[in-house]
Design an enzyme around this catalytic site. Structure first.
Site, PDB file in Angstrom:
ATOM      1  N   GLY A 285      -6.020 -17.197  -7.072  1.00 57.61           N
ATOM      2  CA  GLY A 285      -6.869 -16.341  -7.899  1.00 57.61           C
ATOM      3  C   GLY A 285      -7.693 -15.368  -7.075  1.00 57.61           C
TER       4      GLY A 285
ATOM      5  N   THR B  39      -8.767 -10.975  -3.177  1.00 58.75           N
ATOM      6  CA  THR B  39      -7.633 -11.556  -3.900  1.00 58.75           C
ATOM      7  C   THR B  39      -7.043 -12.680  -3.029  1.00 58.75           C
ATOM      8  OG1 THR B  39      -6.203  -9.799  -3.044  1.00 58.75           O
ATOM      9  CG2 THR B  39      -7.113  -9.475  -5.228  1.00 58.75           C
TER      10      THR B  39
ATOM     11  N   GLY C 244      -4.108 -14.564  -3.891  1.00 58.12           N
ATOM     12  CA  GLY C 244      -2.742 -14.933  -4.291  1.00 58.12           C
ATOM     13  C   GLY C 244      -2.776 -15.973  -5.395  1.00 58.12           C
TER      14      GLY C 244
ATOM     15  N   GLY D 287      -0.663  -7.272  -5.888  1.00 56.44           N
ATOM     16  CA  GLY D 287      -2.017  -6.785  -5.584  1.00 56.44           C
ATOM     17  C   GLY D 287      -2.297  -5.483  -6.315  1.00 56.44           C
ATOM     18  N   ASP D 288      -1.286  -4.639  -6.423  1.00 54.23           N
ATOM     19  CA  ASP D 288      -1.458  -3.363  -7.138  1.00 54.23           C
ATOM     20  C   ASP D 288      -1.711  -3.628  -8.622  1.00 54.23           C
ATOM     21  OD1 ASP D 288      -0.925  -2.042  -4.755  1.00 54.23           O
ATOM     22  OD2 ASP D 288       1.236  -2.067  -5.129  1.00 54.23           O
TER      23      ASP D 288
ATOM     24  N   GLU E 182      -2.726   4.047   1.892  1.00 59.28           N
ATOM     25  CA  GLU E 182      -1.381   4.490   2.317  1.00 59.28           C
ATOM     26  C   GLU E 182      -1.288   6.008   2.413  1.00 59.28           C
ATOM     27  OE1 GLU E 182       2.005   1.144   1.272  1.00 59.28           O
ATOM     28  OE2 GLU E 182       1.801   2.856  -0.066  1.00 59.28           O
TER      29      GLU E 182
ATOM     30  N   ASP F 268       8.544 -12.657  -6.338  1.00 62.54           N
ATOM     31  CA  ASP F 268       8.415 -11.505  -5.432  1.00 62.54           C
ATOM     32  C   ASP F 268       6.962 -11.003  -5.483  1.00 62.54           C
ATOM     33  OD1 ASP F 268       8.518  -9.084  -4.114  1.00 62.54           O
ATOM     34  OD2 ASP F 268      10.103  -8.207  -5.364  1.00 62.54           O
TER      35      ASP F 268
ATOM     36  N   GLY G 176       5.214   2.243  -4.170  1.00 64.93           N
ATOM     37  CA  GLY G 176       4.068   2.970  -3.605  1.00 64.93           C
ATOM     38  C   GLY G 176       2.807   2.406  -4.233  1.00 64.93           C
TER      39      GLY G 176
HETATM   40  O1  RIB Z   1       2.067  -2.917  -2.685  1.00 66.67           O
HETATM   41  C1  RIB Z   1       3.456  -2.841  -2.787  1.00 66.67           C
HETATM   42  C2  RIB Z   1       3.920  -1.482  -2.371  1.00 66.67           C
HETATM   43  O2  RIB Z   1       3.645  -1.312  -1.003  1.00 66.67           O
HETATM   44  C3  RIB Z   1       5.403  -1.253  -2.502  1.00 66.67           C
HETATM   45  O3  RIB Z   1       5.766  -0.756  -3.768  1.00 66.67           O
HETATM   46  C4  RIB Z   1       5.712  -0.320  -1.358  1.00 66.67           C
HETATM   47  O4  RIB Z   1       6.123   0.947  -1.759  1.00 66.67           O
HETATM   48  C5  RIB Z   1       4.443  -0.256  -0.535  1.00 66.67           C
HETATM   49  O5  RIB Z   1       3.725   0.888  -0.779  1.00 66.67           O
END
Ligand code: RIB
Length: 297
Positions: free
Chosen positions: A218, A213, A215, A244-245, A138, A239, A38
């Site tokens: 940079g 961003t 990737g 990004g998070d 989201e 992976d 998430g």
């Molecule tokens: O940004 C990655 C996230 O997007 C995943 O963890 C998935 O849950 C979605 O929210």
């Protein structure tokens, strides 16, 4: 230093394949993992592991997945007083990751879609304490708007990560201190694939700073005083999920620690790269000592 994240909490079901399937194609996965994800929760964990005090405003279902995710976030030391438990199911992400590290994600939002504006207003006291408020897309746009507007009214710094890309109400742009699209999101928001043109278009709408961003290349940052590109560190991509998070969580930490802008962008790039070189989202987030150790060696 306090960071408040307003956003989604999901259980991620990730399948690893040699190549993402085309339309109508069935392929076999070489492995399968179920991990915490998430975008909101990922950003909260990233910031927490890098040393910030973090609170999360979000929603979970009253189900097994919800209980498990809550226990894990609690173990991280994140303040969950702003996490609601709804009647819906806990959000799910079905993630396909190919051997190049690229992914594709389908979300079943569940409880995340029940995170209402009124819940955000009820948690104003959390927002009031924040140095930075981090929001993604989201959760319902109405709730995004409330989080951004309330944080702005309280004089808090707002970082909006426009992921997944969707149109943002025009009146929100002037309340955003930092907008952090990737190239696809920039293109969807502005129509520009040229990074500088896209960033200028967003600044013209009233955003104070745009960080795109890129990737493995940079990031690019533009505001009234700066236009700078900051390269990332080379990695073997495993992976991209959560990279990004990680970037957004790290950026909030670096800026709230008052790092100089270029250093903060380099730090966020490094944390994003770390996550892209490991499987999963939250399980891949580094602790501060790991990043500091990497910088020294
Ligand atoms: O940004 C990655 C996230 O997007 C995943 O963890 C998935 O849950 C979605 O929210």
């Amino acid at each position: 230093m306090k960071i408040v994240v307003v956003g989604s909490i999901n259980m991620d079901y990730s399948l690893r394949v040699q190549q993402l399937p085309r339309k109508g194609e069935t392929v076999s996965a070489s492995s399968y993992i179920v991990t915490a994800g998430g975008k909101g929760a990922n950003q909260a964990v990233a910031a927490r592991r890098l040393g910030a005090e973090v609170a999360l405003i979000g929603a979970l279902g009253a189900d097994e997945a919800g209980r498990e995710l809550k226990a894990r976030l609690n173990q991280e030391g994140i303040d969950l007083s702003g996490v609601a438990v709804t009647n819906g199911y806990t959000g799910i992400a079905q993630i396909t990751v190919e051997d190049s590290g690229e992914n594709s994600i389908v979300i079943a939002p569940g409880a995340n879609s029940e995170l209402e504006s009124v819940w955000i207003e009820r948690n104003e006291s959390l927002l009031r304490e924040a140095d930075f408020v981090l929001v993604q897309l989201e959760i319902p746009m109405d709730s995004v708007g409330t989080a951004v507007r309330v944080a702005h009214r309280l004089g808090r710094k707002v970082i909006l990560n426009p992921a997944p890309a969707k149109p943002i109400p025009e009146e929100l742009y002037p309340c955003i201190d930092i907008l952090t699209p990737n190239e696809t999101e920039l293109q969807k928001l502005t129509g520009y694939s040229d990074v500088q043109e896209g960033a200028k278009a967003l600044l013209a709408k009233g955003v104070k700073r745009v960080i795109v961003t890129l990737g493995e290349r940079g990031c690019f940052c533009m505001d009234a005083e700066h236009a700078l590109s900051v390269p990332s560190v080379p990695i073997i991509a495993i992976d991209a999920t959560g990279a990004g998070d990680a970037f957004n969580g790290a950026l909030a930490v670096a800026l709230s620690e008052k790092m100089a802008l270029e250093e903060a962008l380099g730090f966020a790039n490094q944390v994003g790269a770390w996550v892209a070189s490991r499987a999963g989202a939250q399980i891949a987030m580094p602790y501060r000592r790991e990043i500091d150790g990497e910088a020294i060696s």
